[in-house]
Structure formats: C-alpha cells, structure tokens
Design an enzyme around this catalytic site. Structure first.
Site, PDB file in Angstrom:
ATOM      1  N   ASP A  58       3.607 -64.372  85.340  1.00  0.00           N
ATOM      2  CA  ASP A  58       4.812 -64.078  84.559  1.00  0.00           C
ATOM      3  C   ASP A  58       6.047 -64.444  85.390  1.00  0.00           C
ATOM      4  O   ASP A  58       6.541 -63.643  86.168  1.00  0.00           O
ATOM      5  CB  ASP A  58       4.861 -62.604  84.166  1.00  0.00           C
ATOM      6  CG  ASP A  58       6.000 -62.306  83.193  1.00  0.00           C
ATOM      7  OD1 ASP A  58       6.887 -63.162  83.030  1.00  0.00           O
ATOM      8  OD2 ASP A  58       6.002 -61.218  82.591  1.00  0.00           O
ATOM      9  N   HIS A  87      12.874 -60.698  86.702  1.00  0.00           N
ATOM     10  CA  HIS A  87      12.199 -59.815  87.644  1.00  0.00           C
ATOM     11  C   HIS A  87      12.389 -60.220  89.106  1.00  0.00           C
ATOM     12  O   HIS A  87      11.838 -59.563  89.997  1.00  0.00           O
ATOM     13  CB  HIS A  87      10.705 -59.768  87.319  1.00  0.00           C
ATOM     14  CG  HIS A  87      10.437 -59.425  85.889  1.00  0.00           C
ATOM     15  ND1 HIS A  87      10.731 -58.193  85.351  1.00  0.00           N
ATOM     16  CD2 HIS A  87       9.928 -60.168  84.861  1.00  0.00           C
ATOM     17  CE1 HIS A  87      10.406 -58.180  84.065  1.00  0.00           C
ATOM     18  NE2 HIS A  87       9.928 -59.354  83.744  1.00  0.00           N
ATOM     19  N   ILE A  95      14.298 -56.016  87.421  1.00  0.00           N
ATOM     20  CA  ILE A  95      13.434 -54.919  87.008  1.00  0.00           C
ATOM     21  C   ILE A  95      11.972 -55.297  87.180  1.00  0.00           C
ATOM     22  O   ILE A  95      11.631 -56.480  87.268  1.00  0.00           O
ATOM     23  CB  ILE A  95      13.703 -54.508  85.538  1.00  0.00           C
ATOM     24  CG1 ILE A  95      13.377 -55.678  84.588  1.00  0.00           C
ATOM     25  CG2 ILE A  95      15.143 -54.035  85.374  1.00  0.00           C
ATOM     26  CD1 ILE A  95      13.510 -55.328  83.107  1.00  0.00           C
ATOM     27  N   GLY A 127       7.204 -55.196  82.682  1.00  0.00           N
ATOM     28  CA  GLY A 127       6.608 -54.158  81.855  1.00  0.00           C
ATOM     29  C   GLY A 127       5.099 -54.138  81.985  1.00  0.00           C
ATOM     30  O   GLY A 127       4.475 -53.071  82.003  1.00  0.00           O
TER      31      GLY A 127
END
Length: 288
Positions: A191, A196, A211, A214
C-alpha cells in the site's frame, strides 16, 4: 473532476497475478509489530516472523492480489488525496499456504453519494483464487470514504447496517503498541499511498502528520483476537470485518476490546493515548 457513477461502477480494474512466499508473510507480520516488541524471541510471535515452520497471519490475505492504488492510477475522477479507508472485511475460504501464486480480481460494487461536503462511499470486492486450481482462497470487501467527492449526483441511499457491539464489559482486552516507523514497514506489503509517509500529502489531506494505514489497524486487531481467543492458531480465525472511525498515528497504542458469543466475536480498537475509537463495529468468526 467529478465522479461519473456508471463509469466508476463499470471500471475495469486489471486482475493481479501475485507469487508470494515466506518472506512476504514475514514482512507483513513485521509491519504489524510482531517480533518487534521487548522480546523479539517471544515464542508465540516468532513463528510468524521465522521461516522455520512458519505461520501466516490470517489478515495477510488483505494484501494478496492487491490491485495497487487504483483510485489514483486509473481513470476514476476520485480526489485520491482525500480518501481514507472506511470499512474492511475479509472471509477466508481455506487456510493460507506459506507460498503460492494467486490471482486477485477486484471490482467496484456500489458508490453512494453522501451529498455535497459529506463525501462519497465506494464499495469494492476482491476475490483471491489459487492460480493453479482456481480454488477460492479469500474474499476481501472494502469501503473507501472519498471525503472530497460528495455531491456528484449518484445514489444517496443509506449505508448498510453495522454490527452492534455488546453493551456489557469486554470479555478480553489486548493492548498492542505500534512503533513510530510502523507505517514505513507496513507500506512495503503493497500500500504505497503517500498519505502514510509524506508529511506534505498528509497536511494537504488535513492531518498534522502521516497516519497509519487503516489496514494496519485492522491487522493489529486481528492479531489481538488471534492472541486472546485463538491461542495463536491462525486456522481458527475465518472471518473479520470492521469500520474505521479515527486514524491512528504511528507510535500510538491500540487497545482491542473483545466480546465472544460462541463462534462470533465482536471487537473495537481504541487508541489509548487519545482515548478515541479507531476501529468500531468489528465482527469476526472463529472456530471454537
């Protein structure tokens, strides 16, 4: 650009053929923090990060046959900078082999317009099969919250109902820390969203810093269930799903609160440092 409902719903997302082995499984486990705690030789975690008699985390299936960042790379008209994970589900149709070649086919199943300024929900499904036999290995479902794409004129139906968390106290609680570099490791499992890792992209998306993925939060909750209820036996966790509610920042501690009712497990993930719910309405299925 504006989402065109019929065009996105019929989007041709190229299928992915992926050959994976023990190294990929180990990298995924390291990305969730296994083997990186105070005791890297922890007898329960070591089999997931050591090729000798290796075990695979069940949630590694969410990265098998992954189609890449198709919302950005294909002609979707999605404002990809502002998208975040909304929900994730995974059903395992058989235990995962430590190596093999799989085919992943992803399709968009629905788009819901939440209205101007409220975003849109893009639902997708990925079926992962064994290339040699055609046997179905896993089905992954995902809801992507496109925060910048509401008001395109698509359906404004209500979202499907979510799994209710029991009102009683949790039957088990499991605290698992993340590390400041967790997102840097996890992104190597497929990903590459710069949200991120790139502070500039994170700021443009409205976050003070990059962040955590998820799906990393999702995998950490899967680890908590595996640890708390399954004795680290990955064949016992056969399905898991949840709704993302608040981003996690790398370095924070994720507390997974767990309720068991027979073979059905309810769970949610809380960020201890901020006392906010990161993953809610979780539902998993285990073999007793």
């Amino acid at each position: 650009m504006t989402i065109i409902y019929d065009k996105l719903l019929s989007l041709d997302i190229p299928q992915v053929v992926q050959t994976y082995n023990e190294k990929d499984a180990i990298l995924y486990a390291l990305g969730l923090g296994l083997g990186l705690g105070h005791d890297p030789l922890n007898a329960d975690e070591l089999p997931f990060v050591y090729e000798k008699s290796i075990k695979l985390l069940p949630t590694v299936a969410v990265v098998l046959g992954w189609p890449g960042f198709w919302a950005r790379d294909l002609d979707t008209s999605i404002d990809w900078v502002k998208l975040v994970a909304g929900e994730q589900g995974l059903v395992l149709h058989r235990p995962l082999a430590p190596r093999g070649t799989v085919v992943g086919k992803t399709r968009v199943t629905e788009i819901i317009d939440k209205g101007p300024g409220r975003g849109a929900l893009v639902y997708s499904e990925r079926v992962v099969v064994d290339q040699a036999t055609g046997e179905r290995i896993a089905t992954a479902t995902q809801t992507t919250f496109c925060r910048g794409d509401g008001g395109f004129g698509g359906p404004q139906r209500e979202s499907p109902p979510v799994h209710a968390i029991p009102e009683r106290a949790p039957d088990a609680v499991c605290d698992l820390p993340t590390r400041p570099e967790t997102a840097l490791i996890y992104r190597l499992s497929g990903d590459p969203n710069p949200l991120h890792v790139d502070p500039g992209v994170a700021e443009a998306a409205g976050f003070p810093r990059p962040i955590l993925h998820g799906l990393a939060t999702f995998g950490i909750s899967g680890h908590a269930i595996l640890k708390s209820l399954c004795g680290y036996d990955p064949t016992r966790l056969t399905a898991i799903a949840g709704r993302f509610s608040t981003p996690v920042f790398p370095g924070e501690t994720i507390r997974t609160e767990i309720w068991r009712d027979g073979s059905v497990v309810s769970f949610r993930a809380r960020v201890l440092e901020r006392d906010v719910i990161a993953l809610n309405n979780g539902r998993a299925e285990i073999i007793p």
